[in-house]
Design a protein around this motif. Structure first.
Motif, short mmCIF file in Angstrom:
data_model
loop_
_atom_site.label_atom_id
_atom_site.label_comp_id
_atom_site.label_asym_id
_atom_site.label_seq_id
_atom_site.Cartn_x
_atom_site.Cartn_y
_atom_site.Cartn_z
N TRP A 165 40.52 -12.74 15.73
CA TRP A 165 39.61 -13.55 14.93
C TRP A 165 39.39 -14.86 15.66
O TRP A 165 40.28 -15.35 16.35
CB TRP A 165 40.24 -13.81 13.55
CG TRP A 165 39.33 -14.39 12.52
CD1 TRP A 165 38.05 -14.03 12.25
CD2 TRP A 165 39.65 -15.45 11.60
NE1 TRP A 165 37.53 -14.78 11.22
CE2 TRP A 165 38.51 -15.65 10.79
CE3 TRP A 165 40.78 -16.23 11.37
CZ2 TRP A 165 38.46 -16.63 9.79
CZ3 TRP A 165 40.74 -17.18 10.36
CH2 TRP A 165 39.59 -17.37 9.58
N GLN A 166 38.21 -15.42 15.50
CA GLN A 166 37.87 -16.67 16.17
C GLN A 166 37.75 -17.83 15.19
O GLN A 166 37.23 -18.89 15.55
CB GLN A 166 36.56 -16.51 16.94
CG GLN A 166 36.45 -15.23 17.74
CD GLN A 166 37.65 -14.97 18.64
OE1 GLN A 166 38.06 -15.86 19.38
NE2 GLN A 166 38.22 -13.79 18.56
N GLY A 167 38.18 -17.63 13.93
CA GLY A 167 38.04 -18.66 12.94
C GLY A 167 36.64 -18.70 12.37
O GLY A 167 35.86 -17.75 12.50
N THR A 168 36.31 -19.81 11.73
CA THR A 168 35.03 -19.93 11.02
C THR A 168 34.00 -20.75 11.78
O THR A 168 32.95 -21.08 11.24
CB THR A 168 35.25 -20.56 9.64
OG1 THR A 168 35.77 -21.90 9.81
CG2 THR A 168 36.22 -19.73 8.82
N GLY A 169 34.31 -21.12 13.02
CA GLY A 169 33.37 -21.89 13.82
C GLY A 169 33.86 -23.26 14.22
O GLY A 169 33.20 -23.93 15.02
N GLY A 170 35.01 -23.70 13.69
CA GLY A 170 35.57 -24.98 14.12
C GLY A 170 36.14 -24.88 15.52
O GLY A 170 36.51 -23.80 15.99
N GLY A 210 43.55 -5.95 12.14
CA GLY A 210 42.28 -6.18 11.48
C GLY A 210 41.56 -4.88 11.14
O GLY A 210 42.21 -3.84 10.98
N PRO A 211 40.26 -4.91 11.01
CA PRO A 211 39.38 -6.06 11.18
C PRO A 211 39.57 -7.10 10.07
O PRO A 211 39.88 -6.76 8.94
CB PRO A 211 37.98 -5.45 11.11
CG PRO A 211 38.16 -4.22 10.28
CD PRO A 211 39.52 -3.69 10.60
N PHE A 212 39.38 -8.37 10.42
CA PHE A 212 39.65 -9.47 9.50
C PHE A 212 38.36 -10.02 8.91
O PHE A 212 37.39 -10.28 9.63
CB PHE A 212 40.42 -10.58 10.21
CG PHE A 212 41.85 -10.22 10.48
CD1 PHE A 212 42.81 -10.36 9.50
CD2 PHE A 212 42.24 -9.72 11.72
CE1 PHE A 212 44.14 -10.02 9.74
CE2 PHE A 212 43.56 -9.37 11.98
CZ PHE A 212 44.51 -9.52 10.98
N GLU A 213 38.38 -10.20 7.60
CA GLU A 213 37.28 -10.86 6.89
C GLU A 213 37.74 -12.23 6.45
O GLU A 213 38.87 -12.43 6.01
CB GLU A 213 36.83 -10.04 5.67
CG GLU A 213 37.92 -9.88 4.63
CD GLU A 213 37.40 -9.40 3.29
OE1 GLU A 213 36.29 -9.81 2.91
OE2 GLU A 213 38.12 -8.64 2.62
N ALA A 214 36.85 -13.22 6.59
CA ALA A 214 37.20 -14.60 6.25
C ALA A 214 37.19 -14.82 4.76
O ALA A 214 36.39 -14.22 4.02
CB ALA A 214 36.23 -15.55 6.93
#
Length: 502
Positions: A165-170, A210-214
């Motif tokens: 996962w790459q996070g939410t964009g931060g 995963g796959p991971f959902e935010a």
């Protein structure tokens, strides 16, 4: 939701990681260039913590040669699995190197490190899947959060790494921790950078891969853009209580003064309640001491062991501080030597009784020969203020980067009691830019009371000025040769009135 305003572990104790064994909680923090490394605390209520030791308490575990300020050991993960404690972290020197140590008792002794050469990056986490495989999850620069199966006995990776996962964009998605909760796996990360944009985000998936959902309510914790007294909140870890309720530990800072404000104690450990709703966690109320505890710590008799709070940058305290007939001898080897403790309170008084040189007939005049040194408060070697004795004089000296200033001086005696005070800022214009976080006052103490030699705005000994990842420490310094200290006392409080008096 109201977040806590008081830390559960104050002072420079960043990147907390927590685990529970029965009804007892254990917590580890980053230590960066200081030794011993990775302080370990213990608690039964998540509010009050006891410092029980360090995971890295000997040179064979912690090679600090070549480590610069804010290098060293960062972002540990502490876990308990299969009857043992596991601590994994990164040593940042010329390049980051991950390692793993284990112990039967969190107070130690801890094992020699198992190095993990094929996982370049930072912020490693350990978890175990349903088949017992050890999962290493970490931050790899340019790829975000990645994972591989680890052989914890050898440090070898048993699978190719996979992106999670790459996070939410931060910016800087980092600090991952992986948990199994019910049928789902949760991945919590820090993002936004460990400054004012810091935040905690979380995702979930059907397997550790995963796959991971935010989470739709991300970030689940942040103070960015708010007027909260605690800022830069992030780098969290979750823990479940015996009764099935949950809590979170995380780092934050307490900035003060005029805009843009300055924090001086470093990143501290805070805690809050966690509530689960529709399969997602959210913050639910503060966990904090009822009042900030005051502290007085004495170092007197030469035979008294150093308190576990004492550390040194780039070396172990025992390498430079030895017992002497008249107290403790601090020796400058390969450059100046500093040994001290974290500033854990907003305000403090520190005193050191010092004799610079000894001769056969007894103490000689300070500075006549032998060495120079004194009492120092620092955020690193280039951002420090102290009271030093040299050449028969006692001087209040400040270093701010390449600049050095003598704030005041006086004649020294055979034994000199040096004193540093951190006091509220005295700016006359509270809405002007001259209001710093505090002031540092340097002087001497004697039969006639305290004699001030100089004072300076505390902003110059803040992270916003010095940069880096640590906080203030205060202690003994020897800049040349060797010096002898008879005693040291630290008194700290968040209410400056508690330190009023002679």
């Amino acid at each position: 939701m109201q977040l806590p305003v008081r830390p559960v572990i104050p002072g420079f104790h960043p990147d907390p990681s927590v685990c529970r064994v029965g009804d007892v909680y254990y917590l580890a923090n980053s230590s960066f260039e200081y030794a011993p490394g990775v302080p370990i605390h213990r608690s039964t209520d998540l509010r009050t913590w006891e410092h029980i030791g360090h995971a890295l308490d000997r040179p064979s575990q912690l090679p600090l040669e070549g480590v610069s300020a804010s290098g060293g050991v960062l972002a540990p993960t502490l876990r308990h699995h299969d009857g043992r404690f596991w601590m994994i972290s990164t040593l940042l020197a010329a390049e980051p190197r991950m390692f793993l140590v284990t112990a039967d008792d969190a107070a130690g002794p801890w094992s020699e490190p198992v190095w993990i050469p094929d996982a370049p990056g930072i912020d490693p986490d350990l978890a175990w899947d349903d088949d017992g495989a050890c999962l290493l999850t970490w931050t790899r620069f340019g790829e975000g959060i990645v994972q591989a199966v680890l052989d914890p006995r050898t440090g070898a990776l048993l699978t190719e790494r996979r992106r999670l996962w790459q996070g939410t964009g931060g910016k800087f998605p980092e600090g991952p921790h992986l948990y199994r909760v019910g049928a789902l796996w949760y991945l919590i990360v820090a993002e936004g950078g460990t400054e004012r944009g810091h935040a905690v985000t979380i995702a979930r998936g059907p397997s550790p891969a995963g796959p991971f959902e935010a989470c739709p309510d991300n970030p689940i914790l942040t103070a960015r853009g708010s007027d909260a007294p605690v800022q830069s909140t992030g780098h969290a870890d979750l823990v479940e209580r015996p009764d099935g309720t949950w809590a979170m530990v995380y780092l934050g800072v307490r900035p003060r003064g005029s805009s843009p404000e300055w924090h001086v104690l470093g990143r501290e450990t805070f805690a809050c309640e966690v509530r689960w709703s529709e399969g997602w966690p959210s913050t639910a109320g503060p966990i904090q001491p009822d009042a900030a505890p005051e502290l007085t710590e004495h170092l007197t008799e030469a035979g008294q062991p150093l308190p576990p709070s004492w550390v040194a940058p780039g070396r172990f305290p025992a390498d430079v501080l030895k017992a002497a007939d008249h107290g403790r001898r601090l020796t400058a080897t390969d450059g100046p030597a500093f040994v001290g403790r974290r500033q854990e309170h907003l305000y403090l008084r520190a005193r050191a009784a010092m004799v610079v040189h000894e001769e056969a007939g007894g103490p000689a005049a300070p500075g006549r020969s032998g060495g120079s040194g004194g009492l120092e408060l620092r955020i690193d070697a280039l951002h420090a203020v102290g009271v030093e004795v040299a050449d028969g004089r006692v001087r209040a000296v400040a270093r701010i980067g390449a600049a050095q200033a003598v704030l005041g001086e006086a004649a020294a005696t055979g034994e000199t009691v040096l004193e540093l005070r951190v006091v509220p800022h005295g700016a006359a214009t509270p809405f002007g830019t001259d209001m710093g976080p505090d002031e540092v006052v340097a002087g001497t103490s004697g039969p006639d009371g305290f004699r001030e030699l100089g004072r300076i705005d505390g902003r110059y000994f803040s992270t916003e000025v010095a940069a880096g990842m640590t906080g203030r420490t205060v202690g003994l310094v020897c800049s040349e040769g060797e010096v002898v200290f008879r005693s040291f006392t630290y008194s700290g409080a968040d209410d400056p009135r508690a330190l009023d008096g002679p």
